[in-house]
Design a protein around this motif. Sequence first.
Motif, PDB file in Angstrom:
ATOM      1  N   UNK A   1       0.932  -1.062   0.052  1.00 33.87           N
ATOM      2  CA  UNK A   1      -0.141   0.034   0.106  1.00 33.87           C
ATOM      3  C   UNK A   1       1.009   1.165  -0.048  1.00 33.87           C
ATOM      4  N   UNK A   2       0.326   2.368  -0.178  1.00 29.69           N
ATOM      5  CA  UNK A   2       1.022   3.615  -0.366  1.00 29.69           C
ATOM      6  C   UNK A   2       0.976   4.526   1.037  1.00 29.69           C
ATOM      7  N   UNK A   3       1.914   5.073   1.376  1.00 32.10           N
ATOM      8  CA  UNK A   3       1.844   5.912   2.484  1.00 32.10           C
ATOM      9  C   UNK A   3       1.959   7.328   1.962  1.00 32.10           C
ATOM     10  N   UNK A   4       0.829   8.082   2.093  1.00 27.50           N
ATOM     11  CA  UNK A   4       0.721   9.440   1.409  1.00 27.50           C
ATOM     12  C   UNK A   4       1.465  10.402   2.173  1.00 27.50           C
ATOM     13  N   UNK A   5       1.809  10.348   3.411  1.00 24.63           N
ATOM     14  CA  UNK A   5       2.364  11.249   4.205  1.00 24.63           C
ATOM     15  C   UNK A   5       3.754  11.093   4.088  1.00 24.63           C
ATOM     16  N   UNK A   6       4.390   9.937   3.847  1.00 29.20           N
ATOM     17  CA  UNK A   6       5.911   9.705   4.034  1.00 29.20           C
ATOM     18  C   UNK A   6       6.369   9.531   2.470  1.00 29.20           C
ATOM     19  N   UNK A   7       5.494   8.992   1.779  1.00 31.81           N
ATOM     20  CA  UNK A   7       5.643   8.978   0.159  1.00 31.81           C
ATOM     21  C   UNK A   7       6.218   7.246   0.122  1.00 31.81           C
ATOM     22  N   UNK A   8       6.281   6.735   0.969  1.00 28.83           N
ATOM     23  CA  UNK A   8       6.981   5.305   0.917  1.00 28.83           C
ATOM     24  C   UNK A   8       5.798   4.194   0.591  1.00 28.83           C
ATOM     25  N   UNK A   9       6.310   3.119   0.083  1.00 27.44           N
ATOM     26  CA  UNK A   9       5.226   2.032  -0.070  1.00 27.44           C
ATOM     27  C   UNK A   9       5.567   0.904   1.066  1.00 27.44           C
ATOM     28  N   UNK A  10       4.561   0.588   1.738  1.00 24.63           N
ATOM     29  CA  UNK A  10       4.730  -0.300   2.682  1.00 24.63           C
ATOM     30  C   UNK A  10       4.161  -1.934   2.422  1.00 24.63           C
ATOM     31  N   UNK A  11       5.042  -2.693   2.493  1.00 21.71           N
ATOM     32  CA  UNK A  11       4.565  -4.080   2.210  1.00 21.71           C
ATOM     33  C   UNK A  11       3.519  -4.487   3.066  1.00 21.71           C
ATOM     34  N   UNK A  12       2.825  -5.156   2.426  1.00 18.26           N
ATOM     35  CA  UNK A  12       1.404  -5.505   3.097  1.00 18.26           C
ATOM     36  C   UNK A  12       1.041  -7.324   3.008  1.00 18.26           C
ATOM     37  N   UNK A  13       1.517  -7.964   1.940  1.00 19.99           N
ATOM     38  CA  UNK A  13       1.287  -9.510   2.023  1.00 19.99           C
ATOM     39  C   UNK A  13       2.177  -9.748   0.578  1.00 19.99           C
ATOM     40  N   UNK A  14       2.086 -11.244   0.460  1.00 21.60           N
ATOM     41  CA  UNK A  14       2.351 -11.900  -0.574  1.00 21.60           C
ATOM     42  C   UNK A  14       1.303 -12.579  -1.162  1.00 21.60           C
ATOM     43  N   UNK A  15       1.294 -12.627  -2.363  1.00 21.46           N
ATOM     44  CA  UNK A  15       0.379 -13.453  -3.318  1.00 21.46           C
ATOM     45  C   UNK A  15       0.905 -14.450  -4.423  1.00 21.46           C
ATOM     46  N   UNK A  16       0.141 -15.455  -4.385  1.00 19.18           N
ATOM     47  CA  UNK A  16       0.465 -16.557  -5.258  1.00 19.18           C
ATOM     48  C   UNK A  16      -1.030 -17.149  -5.682  1.00 19.18           C
ATOM     49  N   UNK A  17      -2.186 -16.579  -5.458  1.00 17.96           N
ATOM     50  CA  UNK A  17      -3.206 -16.986  -5.893  1.00 17.96           C
ATOM     51  C   UNK A  17      -4.080 -16.232  -6.806  1.00 17.96           C
ATOM     52  N   UNK A  18      -5.043 -16.786  -7.888  1.00 20.68           N
ATOM     53  CA  UNK A  18      -5.648 -16.009  -8.720  1.00 20.68           C
ATOM     54  C   UNK A  18      -4.991 -15.727  -9.905  1.00 20.68           C
ATOM     55  N   UNK A  19      -3.858 -16.115 -10.228  1.00 18.34           N
ATOM     56  CA  UNK A  19      -3.159 -15.893 -11.261  1.00 18.34           C
ATOM     57  C   UNK A  19      -3.368 -17.148 -12.593  1.00 18.34           C
ATOM     58  N   UNK A  20      -3.473 -16.930 -13.562  1.00 13.07           N
ATOM     59  CA  UNK A  20      -3.494 -17.715 -14.691  1.00 13.07           C
ATOM     60  C   UNK A  20      -1.959 -18.045 -14.928  1.00 13.07           C
ATOM     61  N   UNK A  21      -1.839 -19.146 -15.826  1.00 17.56           N
ATOM     62  CA  UNK A  21      -0.416 -19.648 -16.300  1.00 17.56           C
ATOM     63  C   UNK A  21      -0.107 -18.615 -17.399  1.00 17.56           C
TER      64      UNK A  21
END
Length: 272
Positions: A136-156
């Motif tokens: 997600x983005x933090x509009x106050x600091x300008x940083x991107x804060x990691x929230x999760x890993x994903x490996x579901x929902x993707x097609x080949x």
Amino acid sequence: MDTERVQEFFKSALEIKCEGIMVKVLDNMPNPDLQAELDGDGVMPCDPPIKLPPTPSKSKKRSKAKGLTDDVPEEKKGGRRKALLATYEPDKRVDSWLKVKKDYNTTTDTIDLIPIGGWHGQGRKAAWWSPILLAVRNPETGSLEAVTKCMAGFTDTFYKANKEKYAEGSDNVIPRPAYVDYVGEPAVWFEPQEVWEMVFADVTLSPTYTAAIGLVSEERGLSLRFPRFLKVREDKSIDEASTSDFLAALYRKQEAKAPKEEGKVVDDEELD
């Protein structure tokens, strides 16, 4: 099958923050209905009430000697059927056991995240990036804060296109960026440029991820349980991705609906 007892057991497992339950398959004959319910990682999502598919029927063969009809399993052509394993082996995909997890429903909130990195996949996904790190983005600091890993929902097809887009040595793969807030180290870092719409089962406190830290807890950030990719938001730039404030609001909304459980912390890293 006593579905009410299974449902009650499944519900009690979720209430104590388990991922779900394990289901033992009693017949190793192909079951198209069951296969259709499975996702690509051998997990059968389930939104209560549980409705497990019936055990595959067995073909009937006529006994010439007795003139009777006996139920005899139809043998697989070209060889003997593979015996089902009696015990569950973690980190191995087997036909004899299924994971039944909490499902997503039509009223579930979605969140728009930015893919920022990836790891080399395993097994048939070895040539692709899987899992993928999102932020997600933090509009106050300008940083991107990691929230999760994903490996579901993707097609080949998506995996292949994604690997081509973020190919090692390309301009889309960069050194570790200073504006990303994450304690881990993926195999590669992506140049932030996309927004993906994601669905999830729950928002949880996490000692691993840094998203929204200080907004709900001073010591822990927030993460997503069972994140699943829905689509690329072609209509949004990364400046329009979901913020840490939005994530914290989702957590508060969830907690307002659920019974209080003091001291309960779930590390989403353990649930992948």
